[in-house]
Motif scaffolding. Structure first.
Motif, PDB file in Angstrom:
ATOM      1  N   GLY A   8       0.868  -1.218  -0.256  1.00 24.17           N
ATOM      2  CA  GLY A   8      -0.061  -0.029  -0.026  1.00 24.17           C
ATOM      3  C   GLY A   8       0.813   1.453   0.075  1.00 24.17           C
ATOM      4  O   GLY A   8       1.871   1.172   0.573  1.00 24.17           O
ATOM      5  N   PRO A   9       0.377   2.325  -0.750  1.00 20.25           N
ATOM      6  CA  PRO A   9      -0.713   2.348  -1.499  1.00 20.25           C
ATOM      7  C   PRO A   9      -0.708   1.473  -2.524  1.00 20.25           C
ATOM      8  O   PRO A   9       0.101   0.780  -3.213  1.00 20.25           O
ATOM      9  CB  PRO A   9      -0.859   3.834  -2.200  1.00 20.25           C
ATOM     10  CG  PRO A   9       0.102   4.499  -1.418  1.00 20.25           C
ATOM     11  CD  PRO A   9       0.996   3.606  -0.795  1.00 20.25           C
ATOM     12  N   SER A  59      -5.767   9.038   7.735  1.00 20.98           N
ATOM     13  CA  SER A  59      -5.034   8.006   7.317  1.00 20.98           C
ATOM     14  C   SER A  59      -5.098   6.901   8.176  1.00 20.98           C
ATOM     15  O   SER A  59      -5.997   7.102   9.342  1.00 20.98           O
ATOM     16  CB  SER A  59      -3.542   8.469   7.127  1.00 20.98           C
ATOM     17  OG  SER A  59      -3.015   8.630   8.523  1.00 20.98           O
ATOM     18  N   THR A 186      -8.293   3.933   3.241  1.00 23.06           N
ATOM     19  CA  THR A 186      -8.597   3.520   1.860  1.00 23.06           C
ATOM     20  C   THR A 186      -7.705   2.977   1.135  1.00 23.06           C
ATOM     21  O   THR A 186      -8.112   2.528   0.046  1.00 23.06           O
ATOM     22  CB  THR A 186      -9.299   4.762   1.348  1.00 23.06           C
ATOM     23  OG1 THR A 186      -8.380   5.937   1.832  1.00 23.06           O
ATOM     24  CG2 THR A 186     -10.607   5.472   1.785  1.00 23.06           C
ATOM     25  N   GLN A 187      -6.314   3.117   1.344  1.00 19.06           N
ATOM     26  CA  GLN A 187      -5.438   2.894   0.195  1.00 19.06           C
ATOM     27  C   GLN A 187      -4.841   1.505   0.130  1.00 19.06           C
ATOM     28  O   GLN A 187      -3.951   1.203  -0.278  1.00 19.06           O
ATOM     29  CB  GLN A 187      -4.080   3.867   0.642  1.00 19.06           C
ATOM     30  CG  GLN A 187      -3.369   3.518   1.829  1.00 19.06           C
ATOM     31  CD  GLN A 187      -3.980   4.006   3.098  1.00 19.06           C
ATOM     32  OE1 GLN A 187      -5.153   4.218   3.170  1.00 19.06           O
ATOM     33  NE2 GLN A 187      -3.246   3.554   4.118  1.00 19.06           N
ATOM     34  N   CYS A 192      -8.323   2.291  -3.026  1.00 17.77           N
ATOM     35  CA  CYS A 192      -8.228   3.773  -3.471  1.00 17.77           C
ATOM     36  C   CYS A 192      -7.247   4.299  -3.014  1.00 17.77           C
ATOM     37  O   CYS A 192      -6.513   3.780  -2.353  1.00 17.77           O
ATOM     38  CB  CYS A 192      -9.620   4.203  -2.457  1.00 17.77           C
ATOM     39  SG  CYS A 192     -11.125   3.611  -2.821  1.00 17.77           S
ATOM     40  N   PRO A 193      -7.095   5.653  -3.457  1.00 20.62           N
ATOM     41  CA  PRO A 193      -5.997   6.259  -3.078  1.00 20.62           C
ATOM     42  C   PRO A 193      -5.872   6.597  -1.653  1.00 20.62           C
ATOM     43  O   PRO A 193      -7.197   6.357  -0.831  1.00 20.62           O
ATOM     44  CB  PRO A 193      -6.255   7.810  -3.516  1.00 20.62           C
ATOM     45  CG  PRO A 193      -7.161   7.645  -4.664  1.00 20.62           C
ATOM     46  CD  PRO A 193      -8.180   6.312  -4.333  1.00 20.62           C
ATOM     47  N   PRO A 194      -4.924   6.982  -0.700  1.00 21.08           N
ATOM     48  CA  PRO A 194      -5.083   7.244   0.647  1.00 21.08           C
ATOM     49  C   PRO A 194      -5.748   8.179   0.866  1.00 21.08           C
ATOM     50  O   PRO A 194      -5.948   9.364  -0.094  1.00 21.08           O
ATOM     51  CB  PRO A 194      -3.566   7.612   1.100  1.00 21.08           C
ATOM     52  CG  PRO A 194      -2.738   7.512  -0.281  1.00 21.08           C
ATOM     53  CD  PRO A 194      -3.647   6.790  -1.470  1.00 21.08           C
ATOM     54  N   THR A 241     -11.905  11.083  -2.824  1.00 19.40           N
ATOM     55  CA  THR A 241     -11.698   9.845  -2.142  1.00 19.40           C
ATOM     56  C   THR A 241     -12.883   9.009  -1.971  1.00 19.40           C
ATOM     57  O   THR A 241     -12.917   7.819  -2.232  1.00 19.40           O
ATOM     58  CB  THR A 241     -10.780  10.084  -1.095  1.00 19.40           C
ATOM     59  OG1 THR A 241      -9.723  11.048  -1.182  1.00 19.40           O
ATOM     60  CG2 THR A 241     -10.132   8.761  -0.492  1.00 19.40           C
TER      61      THR A 241
ATOM     62  N   MET B  24      -0.869   5.366  -8.259  1.00 17.93           N
ATOM     63  CA  MET B  24      -0.243   5.266  -7.014  1.00 17.93           C
ATOM     64  C   MET B  24       1.365   5.225  -7.202  1.00 17.93           C
ATOM     65  O   MET B  24       1.738   4.216  -7.957  1.00 17.93           O
ATOM     66  CB  MET B  24      -0.821   4.024  -6.452  1.00 17.93           C
ATOM     67  CG  MET B  24      -2.161   4.352  -5.908  1.00 17.93           C
ATOM     68  SD  MET B  24      -2.395   6.028  -4.654  1.00 17.93           S
ATOM     69  CE  MET B  24      -3.146   7.002  -5.934  1.00 17.93           C
ATOM     70  N   THR B 236       0.771   8.243   6.065  1.00 13.82           N
ATOM     71  CA  THR B 236       0.415   8.247   4.610  1.00 13.82           C
ATOM     72  C   THR B 236      -0.429   9.446   3.855  1.00 13.82           C
ATOM     73  O   THR B 236      -1.382   9.809   4.410  1.00 13.82           O
ATOM     74  CB  THR B 236      -0.594   6.921   4.400  1.00 13.82           C
ATOM     75  OG1 THR B 236       0.032   5.907   5.283  1.00 13.82           O
ATOM     76  CG2 THR B 236      -0.589   6.456   3.132  1.00 13.82           C
TER      77      THR B 236
END
Lengths: 373, 373
Positions: A8-9, A59, A186-187, A192-194, A241, B24, B236
């Motif tokens: 991750g991400p 985060s 989320t990441q 998903c993106p962070p 997001t 990412m 993050t």
């Protein structure tokens, strides 16, 4: 494109990328209300809970901090199970806010023993919460959440679960297992993106919240829940997001959560098999090896940083190195979220080739397996 | 597409939308290092400071909270200048963390009088910080930041500036005016989705930080600065929001910051002229009217909610209503970030038409002006 195989991400599916083109909306208007309602309902189903799920800009660390400041008062005793860098982080956050932190150290690479948790709870009366990293991203170990949650409940302590690298990838039955708090970002497996912290809370957590005296505003669960129940938010939400998250959760539910779990289990097995086939030593205890991140010992004669740099520069594959006291000693391969066998196969082929380039004797079987693809 | 004319979130330029398709990356890798360095340098230039600019996952409220927990200890005295809903919020956050908050109330719709700030500082010795909303989004008033910062400095108090709806839109010379802390979010004049808090800090703020005892972890300025100086992050980061921010800041610097300020000044004048032309009473004191958000009194006989709903449903134009004690009494038109006269002209034409639909007698001049377009 770079083959990104870190824990991750994680790479974004096309549906998520497309969703991030949606225009801005008033975050207290009717479309936003629908968005939040869909997310909260889907997240509750995906956590297997009938409780509230709150979403904050933030985060994973933000989620951990929110759990501490909302559920405890200064001086409250908690048991922190520490078997890696993220377990350390959770304990550190609890200490930063003045909690009385009892640490249960676990050898890095091993899982926490539920019997040891029970013993620690018996030895340290008055523990109000157990801080557990479900899947320790730094070691590639999955702890037995169900058994440890049962132990916490026997001692009338909350079970707070850092599920940053497990939620959405590994089996997690929040209500059935009696987990009081589940924290993620989320990441990772949410694809998903962070940018957002996801916090699921059971009834016992709300009872603790009602008594908790640590100061808070941004992270306040009452403000967040009151706003959410009115279809609104108490702070400006990270809309793009959340558009991404809506698309990702739809994808996950279309695939089926149990299918997603099974896919991760199969990929975990696949990666461990391929890594072992390269002659590398798996770092995590095989009985508790994570299905979202695989760790392997860097073979003698190879320098970890040189290996990672070479993989990246020569093969455009990015995997991760060790964290904390494992820096330089292990490599970590992420396989969570939007991931299937072909990308992992390519990454592992490249890993074998890179090891060979650096003078490591790759077993013939692994070379043939790679060549056959 | 909906003509979104609220004071944030604001519409996204095409460059920002495109940037959010970037894949990412490892957030502690080399591309991330470059991204953070570019953002920090551009933000410092755009704040007119040589100090550090920190970026957190978060929101405007997160930025306000971060400033309190990093710069003060429980019991510290601060002067909160409260002339609207966001001034109230800042004071509320300070109180939530146990500060001794002296309030200087300002009539909603008027600017704070620097002489009154001086008098309050003289009357309440020991104030360590002055909390000021530069541009009060709820009333459409811009406070005289430069004069109030000078007053704070005379009394050896920090000036903490909530610049959520001013930074990037209105003149703000952080170093030259002696502003110690400037707080904003990505979703207003920075032309991005919500999701990151931006915090610029001068030397006096760092001195206060060194003495501040409130507990913190996620928001900790030392951790954030140490990581930033090493090209990394302590939590993050919201990568997609930061890709967006990079594109937006490049656009702003390509246009030129002073040109951006001048564009907002011209648009402010334009909107006020058109609103007055509709026969509406401007709410904010004309001497301190904001160039990023315009407020107008809802005319007698018109119900605010009905007007906003009708504008939205019939004309696909979204403007905002009043907040707090101004709910139902005023409307608010946002003109900050990615905005030019044509979209505002269309929104104001629609506003005139909607008022007419609801029975308000729109002046003939305004009808002709709209018809001519």
């Amino acid at each position: 494109m770079t083959n990104l195989r870190i824990p991750g991400p994680t790479p974004l599916p096309p549906s998520v990328l497309a969703a991030m083109q949606e225009p801005m909306i008033p975050h207290r208007g009717p479309e936003a209300k629908e968005l939040f309602a869909e997310l909260r309902a889907a997240l509750a189903r995906l956590h297997r809970t009938t409780g509230d799920v709150l979403i904050f800009p933030g985060s994973g660390t933000g989620a951990l901090e929110a759990s501490i400041v909302n559920l405890f008062s200064a001086g409250d005793r908690v048991l922190a199970i520490v078997g890696g860098a993220f377990g350390e982080r959770y304990a550190k956050i609890a200490r930063a806010f003045g909690l009385d932190v009892v640490e249960l150290p676990v050898e890095w690479g091993r899982a926490a023993d539920p019997a040891a948790v029970r013993a620690a709870l018996a030895a340290h009366p008055g523990v109000r919460g157990v801080l557990l990293t479900h899947n320790e991203t730094s070691t590639g170990v999955t702890n037995d959440l169900q058994a440890i949650a049962a132990a916490a409940r026997e001692h009338d302590a909350l079970l707070l679960c850092d599920a940053v690298s497990s939620a959405g990838a590994l089996p997690l039955e929040m209500d059935a297992w009696g987990v009081d708090v589940v924290l993620s970002g989320t990441q990772k497996a949410w694809m998903c993106p962070p940018g957002a912290a996801i916090i699921a809370l059971g009834e016992r957590a709300w009872d603790a919240h009602a008594r908790a005296a640590l100061p808070r505003f941004f992270w306040d669960f009452t403000q967040a829940r009151d706003a959410a129940r009115a279809g609104s938010v108490h702070v400006t939400p990270p809309l793009t997001t959340l558009y991404a998250l809506r698309a990702a959760l739809r994808d996950i539910e279309a695939e089926g959560l149990e299918h997603v779990w099974a896919r991760h289990a199969a990929l975990g097995e696949y990666v461990r098999g391929r890594v072992a086939g390269l002659g590398l030593t798996l770092f995590a205890d095989p009985a508790h090896a994570s299905n979202s991140v695989t760790t392997a010992v860097v073979p003698e004669g190879i320098e970890a940083k040189a290996l990672l740099d070479h993989l990246r520069e020569r093969y455009d594959v990015v995997i991760a190195g060790g964290q904390g006291k494992l820096a330089g000693r292990i490599i970590r391969i992420g396989h969570l979220g939007y991931v299937h066998e072909p990308e992992l196969a390519a990454a592992l082929d490249a890993l074998g080739a890179a090891l060979g380039d650096l003078g490591y004797a790759v077993p013939a079987g692994a070379r043939q397996a790679a060549a056959a693809r």
